[in-house]
Design an enzyme around this catalytic site. Sequence first.
Site, PDB file in Angstrom:
ATOM      1  N   GLU A 137       0.813  -1.219   0.000  1.00 12.59           N
ATOM      2  CA  GLU A 137       0.000   0.000   0.000  1.00 12.59           C
ATOM      3  C   GLU A 137       0.848   1.273   0.000  1.00 12.59           C
ATOM      4  OE1 GLU A 137      -3.156   1.916   3.112  1.00 12.59           O
ATOM      5  OE2 GLU A 137      -3.283  -0.243   2.737  1.00 12.59           O
ATOM      6  N   ASP A 138       1.964   1.251   0.727  1.00 14.50           N
ATOM      7  CA  ASP A 138       2.700   2.499   0.967  1.00 14.50           C
ATOM      8  C   ASP A 138       4.126   2.550   0.424  1.00 14.50           C
ATOM      9  OD1 ASP A 138       0.495   3.495   2.298  1.00 14.50           O
ATOM     10  OD2 ASP A 138       1.202   2.858   4.265  1.00 14.50           O
TER      11      ASP A 138
END
Length: 184
Positions: free
Chosen positions: A70-71
């Site tokens: 996600e990051d």
Amino acid sequence: MADNCESEAVLAAVIKCVNFAAVKHKDQRRKDPEQTPYINHPVGVAYLLVESGVKDLAVLQAALLHDTVEDTETSHEELVVEFGPKVAGIVAEVTDDKNLDKEERKRLQIINARSASREAKLVKLADKLYNLRDLERSVPQGWTQERVEEYFQWAAKVVAGCRGNSEFLEGELDKLFVKWKVNL
């Protein structure tokens, strides 16, 4: 002797995840005023799982890796190659689609929590507990008190879909929800 070899393999697998996550998150900081190193978050989430009695290696690995796709520039396929399909699958279950707007991602977390695997629910519970404790300790830069309260209300809806999987984590979350007067 076999137990010792097994323990060493488990330890090596955990350290591999910690190292992988540390490298991936090396330039990231939390949003608190101290700008805490981001790696503290996934390590803290994994520790909450250990504290709650979780011994499942895949769950602990997924906790350490839960924000990498996600990051960071990590792909699902990379996690499959490095850590296997089970760990990558748990991470996929708790990963938001960053192509969607924030409100839609938040809405989907509430909906998807209900049908997630037990393993993903454990990671999600520990993640929410870590985030709420962190929020209580220190409000992120730019957040109003109203936004903090809204986050607690939203987190309670996500947690509702994960209940029945960890008496410890749910109990700790409930203490926060009562303190913040969240409707359960």
